[in-house]
Motif scaffolding. Structure first.
Motif, short mmCIF file in Angstrom:
data_model
loop_
_atom_site.label_atom_id
_atom_site.label_comp_id
_atom_site.label_asym_id
_atom_site.label_seq_id
_atom_site.Cartn_x
_atom_site.Cartn_y
_atom_site.Cartn_z
N GLN A 21 0.83 -1.20 0.00
CA GLN A 21 0.00 0.00 0.00
C GLN A 21 0.87 1.26 0.00
O GLN A 21 0.50 2.28 -0.58
N GLN A 22 2.06 1.19 0.62
CA GLN A 22 2.94 2.35 0.56
C GLN A 22 3.52 2.51 -0.82
O GLN A 22 3.71 3.62 -1.30
N ALA A 23 3.86 1.40 -1.47
CA ALA A 23 4.41 1.48 -2.82
C ALA A 23 3.43 2.13 -3.77
O ALA A 23 3.80 2.79 -4.71
N ARG A 24 2.12 1.92 -3.50
CA ARG A 24 1.11 2.55 -4.37
C ARG A 24 0.83 3.98 -3.94
O ARG A 24 0.06 4.67 -4.58
N GLY A 25 1.42 4.43 -2.83
CA GLY A 25 1.19 5.80 -2.40
C GLY A 25 -0.08 5.97 -1.61
O GLY A 25 -0.56 7.08 -1.42
N GLU A 26 -0.67 4.83 -1.10
CA GLU A 26 -1.90 4.96 -0.35
C GLU A 26 -1.59 5.46 1.05
O GLU A 26 -0.50 5.31 1.58
N HIS A 27 -2.62 6.06 1.69
CA HIS A 27 -2.44 6.59 3.02
C HIS A 27 -2.51 5.47 4.04
O HIS A 27 -3.29 4.53 3.93
N THR A 28 -1.65 5.57 5.05
CA THR A 28 -1.70 4.66 6.16
C THR A 28 -1.74 5.46 7.44
O THR A 28 -1.34 6.62 7.46
N HIS A 29 -2.20 4.86 8.49
CA HIS A 29 -2.30 5.57 9.75
C HIS A 29 -1.38 4.89 10.74
O HIS A 29 -1.59 3.74 11.12
N GLY A 30 -0.35 5.62 11.17
CA GLY A 30 0.63 5.02 12.05
C GLY A 30 0.42 5.37 13.50
O GLY A 30 1.02 4.78 14.38
N HIS A 45 1.38 9.65 6.05
CA HIS A 45 1.86 8.62 5.15
C HIS A 45 2.78 7.67 5.89
O HIS A 45 3.99 7.71 5.78
N GLY A 46 2.18 6.82 6.69
CA GLY A 46 2.88 5.70 7.29
C GLY A 46 3.68 6.05 8.52
O GLY A 46 4.21 7.13 8.66
N GLY A 86 0.36 19.75 1.29
CA GLY A 86 -0.69 19.56 2.28
C GLY A 86 -0.65 18.22 2.99
O GLY A 86 -1.28 18.04 4.03
N GLU A 87 0.09 17.24 2.43
CA GLU A 87 0.15 15.92 3.03
C GLU A 87 1.25 15.86 4.09
O GLU A 87 2.24 16.59 4.01
N VAL A 88 1.06 14.99 5.07
CA VAL A 88 2.03 14.79 6.15
C VAL A 88 2.78 13.49 5.90
O VAL A 88 2.17 12.45 5.66
N TYR A 89 4.10 13.55 5.97
CA TYR A 89 4.95 12.39 5.76
C TYR A 89 5.85 12.20 6.97
O TYR A 89 6.45 13.16 7.47
N SER A 90 5.94 10.96 7.44
CA SER A 90 6.79 10.68 8.60
C SER A 90 8.19 10.31 8.12
O SER A 90 8.38 9.76 7.03
N ALA A 91 9.17 10.60 8.97
CA ALA A 91 10.55 10.26 8.65
C ALA A 91 10.75 8.75 8.53
O ALA A 91 11.43 8.29 7.60
N PRO A 92 10.18 7.92 9.42
CA PRO A 92 10.34 6.47 9.26
C PRO A 92 9.77 5.96 7.94
O PRO A 92 10.36 5.09 7.30
N ARG A 124 4.15 13.71 14.45
CA ARG A 124 3.56 13.09 13.25
C ARG A 124 4.53 13.08 12.08
O ARG A 124 4.61 12.11 11.35
N GLY A 125 5.24 14.15 11.85
CA GLY A 125 6.14 14.19 10.72
C GLY A 125 6.27 15.59 10.15
O GLY A 125 6.42 16.57 10.88
N PHE A 126 6.16 15.68 8.84
CA PHE A 126 6.38 16.94 8.14
C PHE A 126 5.29 17.13 7.09
O PHE A 126 5.03 16.23 6.29
N ARG A 127 4.68 18.29 7.09
CA ARG A 127 3.64 18.61 6.10
C ARG A 127 4.26 19.41 4.97
O ARG A 127 4.96 20.41 5.19
#
Length: 266
Positions: A21-30, A45-46, A86-92, A124-127
């Motif tokens: 699901q990450q390879a397809r760019g889908e959203h995940t909730h960590g 994003h993960g 606008g999307e949030v991405y985590s470092a991990p 959460r990460g970085f927007r």
């Protein structure tokens, strides 16, 4: 499991296999979310578990080298739209994407936050920054106020042969534009403008102007690819026209071209 698709600008960075699901760019909730409060849930994003064995890297490669590669990969991803405004991405999660630990990603993201490309979202990460039309207009105005007087002064004092030395840089922007290579174009565009301003001999001017230029580039160009290419080609043509006006010391044309270039800048 499937192999993650290549990311623009990250050819020198090892990749890891990531969840489908990450390879397809889908959203995940960590992060666990409290329900029942009626508040909107922010998509992240993960949040995969961070590695404990350190980042995989070739023997002799220092961490700062990996961080530099990740920084360039992230910059390319921002420009190409691989990382969405606008999307949030985590470092991990990004570490999993590029095959490194979260540490160099987090350090690179902190640099991007300093440059105004992203903003920190605690825990959460970085927007990715979203620029409004007004912000872009303000950046263009500031760049014009700063650079137009400098270019007009240079047009009066720099000999034509010095301007001819900048022709290869203008040609690089044209070549990238013809290929529709946005990531390469924004780098060549900044190099061209830096080379002009460097003739003023003011290091602080270069630092400030380059920061403003980079901030104005983070909103990626949207729309069909052929529209992007047409915009890039038109923008690159203005570089050649500006050089010709500088060689001719035509101050009115220089002033008009620079202001128009900033208002429609990539």
């Amino acid at each position: 499991m499937e192999q993650a698709r290549p990311r623009p600008g990250a050819t020198d960075v090892p990749r890891a296999r990531i969840p489908q699901q990450q390879a397809r760019g889908e959203h995940t909730h960590g992060e666990p979310v409290e329900h029942g409060r009626g508040e909107p849930v922010e998509r992240t994003h993960g949040e995969p578990v961070e590695r404990t064995r350190g980042e995989p890297q070739a023997a002799g490669v220092q961490r700062h080298s990996v961080r530099g590669q990740i920084l360039e990969a992230l910059r390319s991803a921002l420009v190409s739209g691989d990382l969405l405004p606008g999307e949030v991405y985590s470092a991990p999660a990004l570490g999993e994407r590029y095959g490194v630990s979260a540490t160099p990603v987090r350090e690179a993201m902190q640099q991007l936050a300093h440059e105004g490309a992203v903003e920190v979202v605690p825990n959460r990460g970085f927007r990715v920054t979203e620029r409004s039309a007004r912000e872009l207009s303000e950046l263009a105005e500031i760049r014009a106020l700063l650079e137009v007087p400098v270019m007009l002064r240079l047009a009066r004092t720099v000999p034509p042969e010095r301007w001819a030395e900048l022709r290869p840089l203008a040609d690089e922007t044209s070549a990238a534009a013809a290929r529709g290579d946005l990531a390469k174009y924004v780098d060549a565009d900044r190099a061209f403008h830096r080379a002009i301003l460097a003739l003023a001999g003011n290091q602080q001017l270069l630092l400030i102007a380059d920061d403003l230029h980079r901030r104005s580039q983070w909103p990626l160009m949207t729309g069909p690819v052929h529209h992007r290419r047409a915009d890039l080609v038109a923008d690159a043509a203005e570089h050649s026209a500006l050089l010709e006006a500088l060689v001719a010391q035509d101050l009115s044309v220089v002033r008009e071209l620079v202001r128009e270039h900033f208002n429609g800048a990539v």
